[in-house]
Scaffold this active site. Sequence first.
Site, PDB file in Angstrom:
ATOM      1  N   CYS A  45       0.952  -1.263   0.028  1.00 44.13           N
ATOM      2  CA  CYS A  45       0.035   0.221   0.072  1.00 44.13           C
ATOM      3  C   CYS A  45       0.969   1.403   0.047  1.00 44.13           C
ATOM      4  O   CYS A  45       0.642   2.308  -0.725  1.00 44.13           O
ATOM      5  CB  CYS A  45      -0.868   0.087   1.210  1.00 44.13           C
ATOM      6  SG  CYS A  45      -2.145  -1.317   1.282  1.00 44.13           S
TER       7      CYS A  45
HETATM    8  C1  BEZ Z   1       0.475  -4.633   1.904  1.00 46.74           C
HETATM    9  O1  BEZ Z   1       0.154  -3.513   1.554  1.00 46.74           O
HETATM   10  O2  BEZ Z   1       1.695  -4.717   1.664  1.00 46.74           O
HETATM   11  C2  BEZ Z   1      -0.503  -5.592   2.312  1.00 46.74           C
HETATM   12  C3  BEZ Z   1      -1.814  -5.120   2.956  1.00 46.74           C
HETATM   13  C4  BEZ Z   1      -2.417  -6.014   3.610  1.00 46.74           C
HETATM   14  C5  BEZ Z   1      -2.417  -7.518   3.589  1.00 46.74           C
HETATM   15  C6  BEZ Z   1      -1.235  -7.664   2.580  1.00 46.74           C
HETATM   16  C7  BEZ Z   1      -0.240  -6.969   2.160  1.00 46.74           C
END
Ligand code: BEZ
Length: 211
Positions: A45
């Site tokens: 994210c």
């Molecule tokens: C991420 O943004 O890396 C992420 C967010 C939620 C679950 C898995 C990865």
Amino acid sequence: MALQLGDTAPNFKADTTEGPIDLYEYMGDGWAVLFSHPKDFTPVCTTELGEVARLKKEFDRRGVKVLGLSVDAVKDHTAWAGDIKETQGYALNFPLIGDPDRKISDLYGMIHPNANDTLTVRSVFVIGPDKKVKLMITYPASTGRNFEEILRVIDSLQLTAKHSVATPVNWKSGEDCIIVPSVSDEDAKKKFPGGWKALKPYLRIVPQPRG
Ligand code: BEZ
């Protein structure tokens, strides 16, 4: 029932990192991209939001308002913003909705319980000036999206809206387009006075219309 292409995108009011927003007022007569990410302070994210901030001027150029969302609170988005700037080199420059009560996530079907029953997946909605849903894509939490692709689709959608053309596989702005099947050859002569190349009667190639 889940939202589908061509449906009216439901309006909402929301708290964001840039203050309260009403979706329709925020859009005005333009386009919008509403996208969800699963969670603040997560790696994928963080990279996505930095990338959207980098591309913000490209969305602006196309008359597209960008709006992010997760089920975190606005105060968490604000706390996270420093990390995005520090690690990605671009500061948040568009509103991020805080949706801890999942009001908007549920309205737009952004939580897919069999993937994760508390977090939003990576949903993208492109909404046209008529407030209809023009594009929906859904990625899992583990895969960061390609926002250049979203700009590419917007270029295609905006051309279609203006010029009765569709765009072929892997098309990029500036490349040849296709006359939509609903336009007869007779009407095509008026719309495309420079002519077209017909590989088949239904496969009519024209240079990308300008303007
Ligand atoms: C991420 O943004 O890396 C992420 C967010 C939620 C679950 C898995 C990865």
